[in-house]
Motif scaffolding. Structure first.
Motif, short mmCIF file in Angstrom:
data_model
loop_
_atom_site.label_atom_id
_atom_site.label_comp_id
_atom_site.label_asym_id
_atom_site.label_seq_id
_atom_site.Cartn_x
_atom_site.Cartn_y
_atom_site.Cartn_z
N UNK A 106 -43.35 -10.68 49.50
CA UNK A 106 -44.08 -10.57 48.28
C UNK A 106 -44.43 -11.98 47.75
N UNK A 107 -44.46 -12.08 46.55
CA UNK A 107 -44.52 -11.06 45.59
C UNK A 107 -45.91 -10.05 45.73
N UNK A 108 -45.73 -8.90 45.11
CA UNK A 108 -46.74 -7.92 44.80
C UNK A 108 -47.40 -8.33 43.34
N UNK A 109 -48.65 -7.83 43.25
CA UNK A 109 -49.29 -8.28 41.99
C UNK A 109 -50.44 -7.35 41.69
N UNK A 110 -50.80 -7.53 40.38
CA UNK A 110 -51.85 -6.92 39.91
C UNK A 110 -52.84 -7.77 39.49
N UNK A 111 -53.84 -7.84 39.88
CA UNK A 111 -55.00 -8.87 39.46
C UNK A 111 -56.23 -8.27 38.74
N UNK A 112 -56.57 -8.72 37.55
CA UNK A 112 -57.62 -8.03 36.95
C UNK A 112 -58.94 -9.10 36.97
N UNK A 187 -56.78 -13.87 37.19
CA UNK A 187 -55.69 -13.28 36.08
C UNK A 187 -54.82 -12.36 36.74
N UNK A 188 -53.60 -12.65 36.73
CA UNK A 188 -52.53 -12.04 37.67
C UNK A 188 -51.64 -11.53 36.86
N UNK A 189 -50.90 -10.39 37.11
CA UNK A 189 -49.70 -9.89 36.65
C UNK A 189 -48.81 -9.74 37.89
N UNK A 190 -48.01 -10.69 38.03
CA UNK A 190 -47.15 -10.76 39.56
C UNK A 190 -45.68 -10.17 39.31
N UNK A 191 -45.53 -9.47 40.10
CA UNK A 191 -44.31 -8.75 40.02
C UNK A 191 -42.98 -9.73 40.60
N UNK A 192 -42.20 -10.19 39.93
CA UNK A 192 -41.14 -10.98 40.72
C UNK A 192 -40.07 -10.35 40.97
N UNK A 193 -39.97 -9.07 40.43
CA UNK A 193 -39.22 -8.00 40.88
C UNK A 193 -39.91 -7.21 42.09
#
Length: 216
Positions: A106-112, A187-193
């Motif tokens: 990882x990390x896994x992420x959501x990219x907009x 534009x990322x929302x990256x999951x640190x968990x």
């Protein structure tokens, strides 16, 4: 830093221009920005005496990053229910990695890729640091290099987005984004968990990482 904030906008992150709100994807189109982000959350946020709880873990700050290889699934989905779509794509990606024996730390992420809260969102759910050939709906890609505005948090995504967007708005920097189309270069929302280990979304630490336009 742990903050308890009402759903109303906090004075520290006031926006100076309505046009700026449109640029970052918080324009009013029937619903308030608060209502839109609450609809996006998909789960009830942690609350303390009826108020949203928001904990800043790191930032806001600017960090220069190198490009990083990724694999992910990209599609267009309505804004409402987007995070439920994210969760389904994460599960699909987990299975794809397992089936091919790909080790993904990882990390896994959501990219907009494109933000349009009044209509459809162009999103990508992926994992960084993986070099692999795409197959099926999974394609190889790259997190672009550059300077990112960073904010890591637990709790309310509404408050986190407001804080980071407002922090950049109050600076001399701007986002690498197209206000007319809603397209973002990064534009990322990256999951640190790791969501494979911790299933409780309220326990996740999420990092907002928004690519900035070149300075000067």
């Amino acid at each position: 830093m742990r903050l308890t904030l009402s759903a109303a906008r906090h004075p520290a992150v006031r926006r100076s221009h309505q046009s700026r709100a449109a640029e970052v994807g918080l324009a009013h189109n029937g619903l308030s920005d608060s209502a839109r982000w609450q609809a996006l959350d998909g789960v009830s946020p942690e609350r303390d005496h009826g108020q949203m709880v928001f904990e800043v873990v790191d930032g806001p700050r600017i960090e220069r990053r190198s490009s990083v290889p990724t694999v992910g699934i990209r599609l267009v989905t309505p804004f409402r229910g987007m995070l439920a779509t994210r969760d389904r794509l994460l599960a699909e990606l987990f299975s794809w990695l397992d089936d091919r024996g790909v080790q993904a730390e990882g990390p896994f992420y959501l990219r907009l890729h494109v933000v349009d809260m009044a209509a459809d969102m162009d999103i990508e759910v992926g994992v960084a640091g993986v070099v692999a050939e795409g197959a099926g709906r999974v394609t190889a890609g790259t997190m672009p290099a550059g300077e990112y505005a960073i904010l890591a948090y637990r709790g309310s995504s509404l408050q986190a987005n407001r804080m980071l967007l407002g922090w950049v708005d109050d600076s001399e920097r701007s986002f690498d984004a197209n206000p007319a189309s809603g397209a973002w270069a990064g534009r990322y929302e990256i999951l640190r968990t790791d969501p494979r280990v911790e299933r409780r979304k309220t326990a996740w630490t999420t990092e907002l990482a928004f690519l900035l336009a070149a300075y000067g």
